[in-house]
Design a protein around this motif. Sequence first.
Motif, short mmCIF file in Angstrom:
data_model
loop_
_atom_site.label_atom_id
_atom_site.label_comp_id
_atom_site.label_asym_id
_atom_site.label_seq_id
_atom_site.Cartn_x
_atom_site.Cartn_y
_atom_site.Cartn_z
N TYR A 475 0.84 -1.20 0.00
CA TYR A 475 0.00 0.00 0.00
C TYR A 475 0.87 1.25 0.00
O TYR A 475 0.67 2.19 -0.79
CB TYR A 475 -0.91 -0.03 1.22
CG TYR A 475 -1.80 1.18 1.41
CD1 TYR A 475 -3.14 1.14 1.04
CD2 TYR A 475 -1.32 2.36 1.97
CE1 TYR A 475 -3.97 2.23 1.23
CE2 TYR A 475 -2.13 3.45 2.16
CZ TYR A 475 -3.46 3.39 1.78
OH TYR A 475 -4.28 4.49 1.95
N LYS A 476 1.85 1.29 0.89
CA LYS A 476 2.71 2.47 1.03
C LYS A 476 3.46 2.77 -0.27
O LYS A 476 3.61 3.92 -0.68
CB LYS A 476 3.71 2.22 2.16
CG LYS A 476 4.53 3.45 2.57
CD LYS A 476 5.57 3.06 3.61
CE LYS A 476 4.95 2.39 4.82
NZ LYS A 476 5.96 2.02 5.84
N LYS A 477 3.91 1.72 -0.94
CA LYS A 477 4.75 1.90 -2.13
C LYS A 477 3.93 2.11 -3.39
O LYS A 477 4.37 2.83 -4.30
CB LYS A 477 5.65 0.68 -2.28
CG LYS A 477 6.67 0.78 -3.41
CD LYS A 477 7.67 -0.36 -3.37
CE LYS A 477 8.62 -0.20 -2.22
NZ LYS A 477 9.72 -1.21 -2.23
N TRP A 478 2.73 1.52 -3.47
CA TRP A 478 2.03 1.49 -4.75
C TRP A 478 0.65 2.12 -4.75
O TRP A 478 -0.04 2.09 -5.78
CB TRP A 478 1.93 0.04 -5.25
CG TRP A 478 3.26 -0.46 -5.73
CD1 TRP A 478 4.11 -1.30 -5.09
CD2 TRP A 478 3.88 -0.11 -6.97
NE1 TRP A 478 5.23 -1.51 -5.85
CE2 TRP A 478 5.12 -0.79 -7.02
CE3 TRP A 478 3.53 0.71 -8.04
CZ2 TRP A 478 5.99 -0.67 -8.09
CZ3 TRP A 478 4.39 0.83 -9.12
CH2 TRP A 478 5.60 0.14 -9.13
N ALA A 479 0.21 2.72 -3.67
CA ALA A 479 -1.10 3.38 -3.67
C ALA A 479 -1.15 4.45 -4.74
O ALA A 479 -0.23 5.26 -4.86
CB ALA A 479 -1.38 3.99 -2.30
N PHE A 480 -2.20 4.42 -5.56
CA PHE A 480 -2.46 5.38 -6.63
C PHE A 480 -1.40 5.33 -7.75
O PHE A 480 -1.19 6.31 -8.44
CB PHE A 480 -2.57 6.80 -6.07
CG PHE A 480 -3.65 6.94 -5.04
CD1 PHE A 480 -4.97 7.07 -5.42
CD2 PHE A 480 -3.35 6.90 -3.69
CE1 PHE A 480 -5.99 7.17 -4.47
CE2 PHE A 480 -4.35 7.00 -2.72
CZ PHE A 480 -5.67 7.13 -3.12
N LYS A 481 -0.77 4.13 -7.96
CA LYS A 481 0.30 4.05 -8.96
C LYS A 481 0.19 2.86 -9.91
O LYS A 481 1.12 2.57 -10.64
CB LYS A 481 1.65 4.00 -8.25
CG LYS A 481 2.01 5.28 -7.50
CD LYS A 481 3.33 5.14 -6.78
CE LYS A 481 3.66 6.39 -5.98
NZ LYS A 481 4.91 6.23 -5.19
N HIS A 482 -0.90 2.12 -9.92
CA HIS A 482 -1.12 1.02 -10.86
C HIS A 482 -0.04 -0.06 -10.81
O HIS A 482 0.69 -0.28 -11.78
CB HIS A 482 -1.20 1.55 -12.30
CG HIS A 482 -2.29 2.54 -12.54
ND1 HIS A 482 -3.60 2.32 -12.20
CD2 HIS A 482 -2.26 3.78 -13.12
CE1 HIS A 482 -4.33 3.37 -12.55
NE2 HIS A 482 -3.55 4.26 -13.10
N PRO A 483 0.08 -0.79 -9.73
CA PRO A 483 1.07 -1.88 -9.70
C PRO A 483 0.64 -3.06 -10.55
O PRO A 483 -0.54 -3.21 -10.89
CB PRO A 483 1.10 -2.27 -8.22
CG PRO A 483 -0.29 -1.95 -7.74
CD PRO A 483 -0.67 -0.69 -8.46
#
Length: 658
Positions: A475-483
Amino acid sequence: MKKPVIFSILILLFPFVLKSQIINKEPLSERITGYEIDARLDPVEKTITGIMEAFWVNKSSDIIPDIQMHLYMNAFRSSKTTFYRELRGFPGYKDSGFGWIDIKSFTGGAGTDLIPLIQYISPDDGNPEDRTVIKVSLPKVARPGDTVFIKVIFETKLPSRIIRTGYNDDFFFVAQWFPKFGVYEPAGMRYAIKGGWNCHQFHAESEFYSDHSVYDVKITVPKEYVVGSGGMLIDELDSDPEGKNKTLTYRAEDIVDFAWTAWPGYAVFTDQWKHVNITLLLPEERIEQVDRQFTAVKNALEYLTKNVGPFPWPHLTFVDPPAKGSGSGGMEYTTLFTSESADKIPDWRHLPEMVTVHEFGHAYFMGILASNEFEEPWMDEGMNSFWEARIMDHYYGENSGRIDHPMLKISDKSTDRMNYVRSEKRQLVSNNEYSWNYPDGAYGIMSYYKASTWLYTLMGIIGEETTNEIFREYYKKWAFKHPCGKDFINVVNEVVTKIHGDKFGPDMNWFFEQTLYGTGICDYKVAEIMNRKSEISQDNIRTGNVPDSSLSNPDSLFTAVARIERIGEVALPVDVLIHFSNGDEVLETWDGKNRFKDFNYHRSRKILWVKIDPEFRIRMDVNYINNSMTLDPDRIIVRRLTNNIITLMQFFISFFTF
């Protein structure tokens, strides 16, 4: 009282208003796209007329000659669309039951007519009858940093057969209803080798993928209609002198889609969880379920906030549609979702709670993380099913999360596992498929149940707190970034090695190669228990492998062997509990790599029974019955009785599973 007035002035300044903040202090996403829509519902003609101004920002380093957009509602235009070919059905019984979206006007920022530059494309299957994706050539290419502005006048006809969206009589659920930008993926984003639009057709077995956007939406409906949407209500005004219609103004920030519903019969209830204002719409005859529904959504908010990450919006609306709108139930649009229940559901059957918890959970995996559900549906449906089961079993009973009846208790996680292990399609294909490429019936088995089951298995191997830390970091690394899938695996590898070192190897790729990317099954079996008298050898005495008492009584020494067999292709580490005649127990661990494993003991005791995976950590094991063996006749009777109970439970699970 001042904010609605200020907002109604600012909204005229589109697109500059789209850069302002009304809901959250700071943007949560890059704001690549934004929409201002003025929509009017005609409840007689079942149409929505809309004027939309929207923008898309070229955040890449590419020079881009066109834009691509979804026209999802055209999936309901005929039985020849890709959606209905895959569904093998028909949009409606009469022409009036069809759905479509017609573009009346399409202009660029400078007022240039772009209709001659529109081309219908079918990037997935080449179906010329499918009109759910358009490519619009730009009069001037979009260079890095450029913003493309468009204005579209459109009319959307809702279908009479509600599949996520549509109408029935005076009930309306409006989703996938306006022209919507695809996602431009530059090289290096997800799996893109070179830059290009990711804009798939509307498929029967697929959901969606889009950028986080800001929405300013005005909706005009007859005054007696109750409206719920994914936005925060900013203003509500009479829209004509006679007072027959009203216009509601909504604002939504950083969500991936905007949907709404309208029906005169909704009863409205509100509640609060910390910073989140919660609104529930449901038929009046289901008022007895209000407390159940609010409790369920607050349970989900609490559990996911603690173990994954914070819910970032201060508002949330959910809907329990009436029977005539049931086709819209069980869907998610970030800050709006639909549950599904019936007028009378006993407290021991946690169906409303399960659907509410599941659909709310999509706010995280579909909404905040916004993976590509067209191409990797397990990253939303599978992850969300995993967390749904954890939430339900945590709050409603570890063994009764789904059914809690004095005569029958069923956990939520067990229903997912049983759906997977009982399916004849469990080995047809891996989890790593585009949603529309799954054979008939395999989409749900793979995307929901298998993925949930192997995530539970991963947690069984690495531990619950390590799993929670993985999702917090994800969550911390990829929230709002389309993993994408590889991004999740990288987080797993990083967290597991940080906490456990090389206990499980240099990484966890061996696990995903078998479970996510493989088609094999996991099945361990107790093959044999052997107890035979042994002679005392000098080697045994020298190595201390016999007790002192056996030296004076050689007849009491046994060679006891527990043979474990791996029947399936999937090899995972597994615990083996071995119980001896003197009451001793030994818990062994086997890496599962070979086909057989013998556990040998030279002691003055026999093996009475063996149980593989006593804590049920390896939930992918497709046959729990062969996981144990006993030489105790009393236990054989118990085992037969247990098998009968399991058979009965499987019947009830198949009956009650929704």
